[in-house]
Design a protein around this motif. Structure first.
Motif, mmCIF file in Angstrom:
data_model
loop_
_atom_site.group_PDB
_atom_site.id
_atom_site.type_symbol
_atom_site.label_atom_id
_atom_site.label_comp_id
_atom_site.label_asym_id
_atom_site.label_seq_id
_atom_site.Cartn_x
_atom_site.Cartn_y
_atom_site.Cartn_z
ATOM 1 N N GLY A 173 0.799 -1.224 0.000
ATOM 2 C CA GLY A 173 0.000 0.000 0.000
ATOM 3 C C GLY A 173 0.830 1.271 0.000
ATOM 4 N N THR A 174 2.179 1.135 -0.036
ATOM 5 C CA THR A 174 3.057 2.295 -0.146
ATOM 6 C C THR A 174 3.842 2.221 -1.435
ATOM 7 N N VAL A 175 4.319 3.374 -1.882
ATOM 8 C CA VAL A 175 5.081 3.465 -3.133
ATOM 9 C C VAL A 175 6.339 4.285 -2.874
ATOM 10 N N ARG A 176 7.478 3.772 -3.331
ATOM 11 C CA ARG A 176 8.721 4.549 -3.332
ATOM 12 C C ARG A 176 8.877 5.108 -4.740
ATOM 13 N N TYR A 177 9.117 6.418 -4.831
ATOM 14 C CA TYR A 177 9.338 7.055 -6.125
ATOM 15 C C TYR A 177 10.276 8.230 -5.934
ATOM 16 N N GLN A 178 10.776 8.750 -7.031
ATOM 17 C CA GLN A 178 11.665 9.900 -6.980
ATOM 18 C C GLN A 178 10.825 11.158 -6.976
ATOM 19 N N GLY A 179 10.773 11.831 -5.828
ATOM 20 C CA GLY A 179 10.051 13.093 -5.720
ATOM 21 C C GLY A 179 10.864 14.211 -6.338
ATOM 22 N N TYR A 180 10.434 15.425 -6.089
ATOM 23 C CA TYR A 180 11.082 16.581 -6.690
ATOM 24 C C TYR A 180 12.555 16.678 -6.298
ATOM 25 N N GLU A 181 12.863 16.442 -5.025
ATOM 26 C CA GLU A 181 14.248 16.586 -4.572
ATOM 27 C C GLU A 181 14.889 15.287 -4.115
ATOM 28 N N SER A 182 14.090 14.313 -3.690
ATOM 29 C CA SER A 182 14.668 13.069 -3.182
ATOM 30 C C SER A 182 13.635 11.954 -3.293
ATOM 31 N N ALA A 183 14.091 10.735 -3.019
ATOM 32 C CA ALA A 183 13.184 9.598 -3.038
ATOM 33 C C ALA A 183 12.206 9.724 -1.874
ATOM 34 N N GLU A 184 10.960 9.386 -2.129
ATOM 35 C CA GLU A 184 9.910 9.472 -1.123
ATOM 36 C C GLU A 184 9.150 8.160 -1.079
ATOM 37 N N THR A 185 8.619 7.837 0.088
ATOM 38 C CA THR A 185 7.714 6.706 0.233
ATOM 39 C C THR A 185 6.407 7.252 0.774
ATOM 40 N N VAL A 186 5.336 7.027 0.015
ATOM 41 C CA VAL A 186 4.019 7.562 0.350
ATOM 42 C C VAL A 186 2.972 6.480 0.116
ATOM 43 N N SER A 187 1.752 6.729 0.562
ATOM 44 C CA SER A 187 0.652 5.801 0.288
ATOM 45 C C SER A 187 0.358 5.809 -1.213
ATOM 46 N N VAL A 188 -0.291 4.761 -1.690
ATOM 47 C CA VAL A 188 -0.667 4.699 -3.101
ATOM 48 C C VAL A 188 -1.564 5.886 -3.451
ATOM 49 N N ALA A 189 -2.494 6.221 -2.570
ATOM 50 C CA ALA A 189 -3.397 7.358 -2.835
ATOM 51 C C ALA A 189 -2.614 8.663 -2.952
ATOM 52 N N GLU A 190 -1.629 8.861 -2.082
ATOM 53 C CA GLU A 190 -0.826 10.079 -2.146
ATOM 54 C C GLU A 190 0.039 10.094 -3.412
ATOM 55 N N PHE A 191 0.583 8.939 -3.778
ATOM 56 C CA PHE A 191 1.364 8.836 -5.013
ATOM 57 C C PHE A 191 0.496 9.226 -6.209
ATOM 58 N N ARG A 192 -0.696 8.676 -6.252
ATOM 59 C CA ARG A 192 -1.629 8.964 -7.364
ATOM 60 C C ARG A 192 -1.915 10.472 -7.432
ATOM 61 N N ALA A 193 -2.077 11.104 -6.284
ATOM 62 C CA ALA A 193 -2.419 12.522 -6.247
ATOM 63 C C ALA A 193 -1.225 13.431 -6.535
ATOM 64 N N ARG A 194 -0.010 13.023 -6.132
ATOM 65 C CA ARG A 194 1.143 13.930 -6.211
ATOM 66 C C ARG A 194 2.133 13.653 -7.325
ATOM 67 N N ALA A 195 2.204 12.436 -7.819
ATOM 68 C CA ALA A 195 3.293 12.051 -8.726
ATOM 69 C C ALA A 195 3.398 12.964 -9.940
ATOM 70 N N CYS A 196 2.312 13.270 -10.584
ATOM 71 C CA CYS A 196 2.376 14.095 -11.796
ATOM 72 C C CYS A 196 2.643 15.562 -11.457
ATOM 73 N N GLU A 197 2.299 15.984 -10.256
ATOM 74 C CA GLU A 197 2.630 17.346 -9.833
ATOM 75 C C GLU A 197 4.119 17.486 -9.611
ATOM 76 N N ASP A 198 4.775 16.416 -9.082
ATOM 77 C CA ASP A 198 6.207 16.440 -8.816
ATOM 78 C C ASP A 198 7.024 16.300 -10.083
ATOM 79 N N ASP A 199 6.431 15.738 -11.133
ATOM 80 C CA ASP A 199 7.147 15.444 -12.372
ATOM 81 C C ASP A 199 7.627 16.691 -13.048
#
Length: 171
Positions: free
Chosen positions: A145-171
């Motif tokens: 239920g968590t996702v590790r991805y490369q955020g704007y400045e560093s790698a982040e681990t967030v919930s799937v819902a937060e990833f869905r909401a933020r990933a394209c904003e951080d891109d």
């Protein structure tokens, strides 16, 4: 006899042209990014690829060993989607067959103290995803239920819902 007033203008124009040419030569060398790759795990610990496509499409994903020397980068696994991934969230297990995905290079065993990168691509190199880097230690810290991805400045681990909401904003 050359005019002294046009010489500085000529030099500035030549310098501006050189800068523009250099920028044009270097800016066209990468594939535009319009998706974000991440990793997660299943309840029983299987590694999961996560792809948030922001607007265009992605055809597949590759996991490779990260290296400063491009010639030493090694593909550890590669997957092709049955249909291009459209805008939205997609997940697939990396070590077992998943409906809608074909393992073009089945996942090789992952080893400790090795840095891996997962990224998405298109067959015609028109689009790609941002990559996510991870080690086995990073994977072991993930919960279902968590996702590790490369955020704007560093790698982040967030919930799937937060990833869905933020990933394209951080891109």
């Amino acid at each position: 006899m050359p005019s002294t007033t046009s010489s500085p203008k000529l030099r500035r124009s030549a310098a501006a042209f050189a800068v523009c040419a250099a920028l044009a030569a270097t800016s066209g060398c990468t594939v535009p990014i319009d998706a974000v790759a991440g990793i997660s795990v299943t309840d029983d610990g299987h590694l999961v690829g996560v792809m948030m496509v922001c607007g265009h499409h992605i055809d597949g994903a590759t996991l490779y060993v990260d290296s400063d020397d491009v010639d030493k980068e090694v593909t550890v696994g590669s997957w092709t989607a049955a249909r291009p991934l459209k805008a939205g969230l997609t997940t697939w297990t990396l070590d077992a067959p998943t409906a809608g995905w074909t393992a073009t290079t089945p996942l090789k065993p992952l080893t400790a103290k090795t840095s891996y990168d997962l990224y998405g691509w298109t067959k015609d190199s028109s689009w790609s995803s941002g990559n996510v880097s991870f080690t086995l230690t990073d994977r072991d810290r993930l919960a279902p239920g968590t996702v590790r991805y490369q955020g704007y400045e560093s790698a982040e681990t967030v919930s799937v819902a937060e990833f869905r909401a933020r990933a394209c904003e951080d891109d």
